[in-house]
Design a protein around this motif. Structure first.
Motif, PDB file in Angstrom:
ATOM      1  N   ARG A  87       0.864  -1.314  -0.130  1.00 19.04           N
ATOM      2  CA  ARG A  87       0.012   0.001   0.231  1.00 19.04           C
ATOM      3  C   ARG A  87       0.891   1.072  -0.011  1.00 19.04           C
ATOM      4  NH1 ARG A  87      -2.257  -1.089   5.919  1.00 19.04           N
ATOM      5  NH2 ARG A  87      -2.453  -3.243   5.046  1.00 19.04           N
ATOM      6  N   VAL A  88       0.306   2.263  -0.226  1.00 17.68           N
ATOM      7  CA  VAL A  88       1.051   3.553  -0.116  1.00 17.68           C
ATOM      8  C   VAL A  88       0.213   4.715   0.886  1.00 17.68           C
ATOM      9  CG1 VAL A  88       1.664   5.777  -1.544  1.00 17.68           C
ATOM     10  CG2 VAL A  88       1.820   3.610  -2.800  1.00 17.68           C
ATOM     11  N   GLU A  89       1.047   5.009   1.964  1.00 19.15           N
ATOM     12  CA  GLU A  89       0.399   5.897   2.760  1.00 19.15           C
ATOM     13  C   GLU A  89       1.732   6.971   3.050  1.00 19.15           C
ATOM     14  OE1 GLU A  89      -2.327   2.711   5.095  1.00 19.15           O
ATOM     15  OE2 GLU A  89      -0.552   3.281   6.037  1.00 19.15           O
ATOM     16  N   ASP A  90       1.216   8.134   3.110  1.00 17.36           N
ATOM     17  CA  ASP A  90       2.101   9.097   3.736  1.00 17.36           C
ATOM     18  C   ASP A  90       3.479   9.213   2.728  1.00 17.36           C
ATOM     19  OD1 ASP A  90       0.502   9.672   5.907  1.00 17.36           O
ATOM     20  OD2 ASP A  90       1.595   7.817   7.083  1.00 17.36           O
ATOM     21  N   GLY A  91       3.170   8.982   1.404  1.00 16.25           N
ATOM     22  CA  GLY A  91       4.208   9.000   0.326  1.00 16.25           C
ATOM     23  C   GLY A  91       5.221   7.867   0.497  1.00 16.25           C
ATOM     24  N   LEU A  92       4.895   6.754   1.481  1.00 15.52           N
ATOM     25  CA  LEU A  92       5.614   5.565   1.401  1.00 15.52           C
ATOM     26  C   LEU A  92       5.276   4.480   0.748  1.00 15.52           C
ATOM     27  CD1 LEU A  92       6.800   6.143   5.152  1.00 15.52           C
ATOM     28  CD2 LEU A  92       8.183   7.041   3.125  1.00 15.52           C
TER      29      LEU A  92
END
Length: 256
Positions: free
Chosen positions: A55-60
């Protein structure tokens, strides 16, 4: 006179707008979504991102297991869709949190970057690992030294100091990285000749002549595992091996 001015203007435009340099870093992970990537998790169909593992969260780009009741050997990989042959690939990663319930003991603070890999689409549904070379990422476990950017070889062998090496995992010369600190690991890959693993700018492992062979990969399509075939190129993948990990950068520099 007019012709001279026009010619000069054209020449000036050509000088001012050169082609992008061949060694420019290209971002494989865009920091926003998983566009350009394919997910393959053991026991699941191609493209089934079971329990939102990747997944992608907070640009990570994050690997998580909060949707798993138990890990149950559901090893996963996310593949960039384009193959490469001669390049430098770099990741910046950190291990976080606790291992998923049911994860194998050896997979504690353990992940990897697969290079010269078979494609996601050529993996069988129940295959555990892609036939590839793994730049193994390890975090310190608080008890002794634990190097990173090691080499593991699911379905492959390499040559070191002129000798064919069939051992599955070999340690690098890197130091131990404890806690949740960010680490930069690069792999310099020159087709079927030289490959080097680099940690925070220091070369910690080298080998050559990567080739298909050996074991430690299960439930594969026999047509894909052509033992003895030199690997001149392949795909890049990031691993899901039961411990949460973040990637803030995945980039590549293509070489001539």
């Amino acid at each position: 006179m007019v012709r001279s001015i026009v010619a000069a203007a054209v020449c000036g435009a050509l000088v001012q707008a050169p082609a992008p340099p061949q060694n420019e870093w290209i971002q494989l992970f865009n920091g926003k979504n998983l566009d350009g990537w394919d997910v393959k998790i053991t026991g699941h169909d191609l493209g089934d991102n079971f329990a939102n593992t990747f997944r992608v969260e907070d640009g990570l780009l994050k690997v998580r297991y909060d949707g798993y009741s138990t890990f149950n050997n559901q090893f996963g990989h996310i593949f960039y869709r384009k193959p490469f042959s001669r390049y430098v690939v770099a990741v910046e990663y950190r291990f976080v949190g606790d291992q998923a319930p049911g994860g194998p003991s050896w997979a504690l603070r353990n992940s990897g970057v697969m290079i010269h890999s078979q494609s996601a689409g050529s993996m069988a549904k129940d295959q555990d690992f892609p036939i590839s070379l793994e730049v193994q990422l390890l975090g310190g476990n608080g008890t002794g030294e634990r190097s990173t950017a090691n080499l593991c070889t699911p379905g492959t062998n390499v040559v070191i100091n002129g000798q064919l090496v069939t051992e599955h995992c070999l340690n690098s010369r890197s130091k131990t990285y404890n806690g949740e600190q960010w680490v930069r690991v690069e792999a310099l890959v020159l087709g079927d000749s030289i490959i080097k693993h680099i940690v925070n700018g220091d070369t910690v492992f080298e080998y050559s002549k990567p080739q298909i062979g050996g074991g430690v990969v299960n439930n594969y399509d026999p047509a894909v595992k052509q033992d003895g075939k030199l690997l001149t190129g392949g795909y890049i993948a990031l691993q899901s091996e039961s411990h949460p990990i973040d990637f803030r950068k995945v980039e590549i520099r293509r070489l001539p």
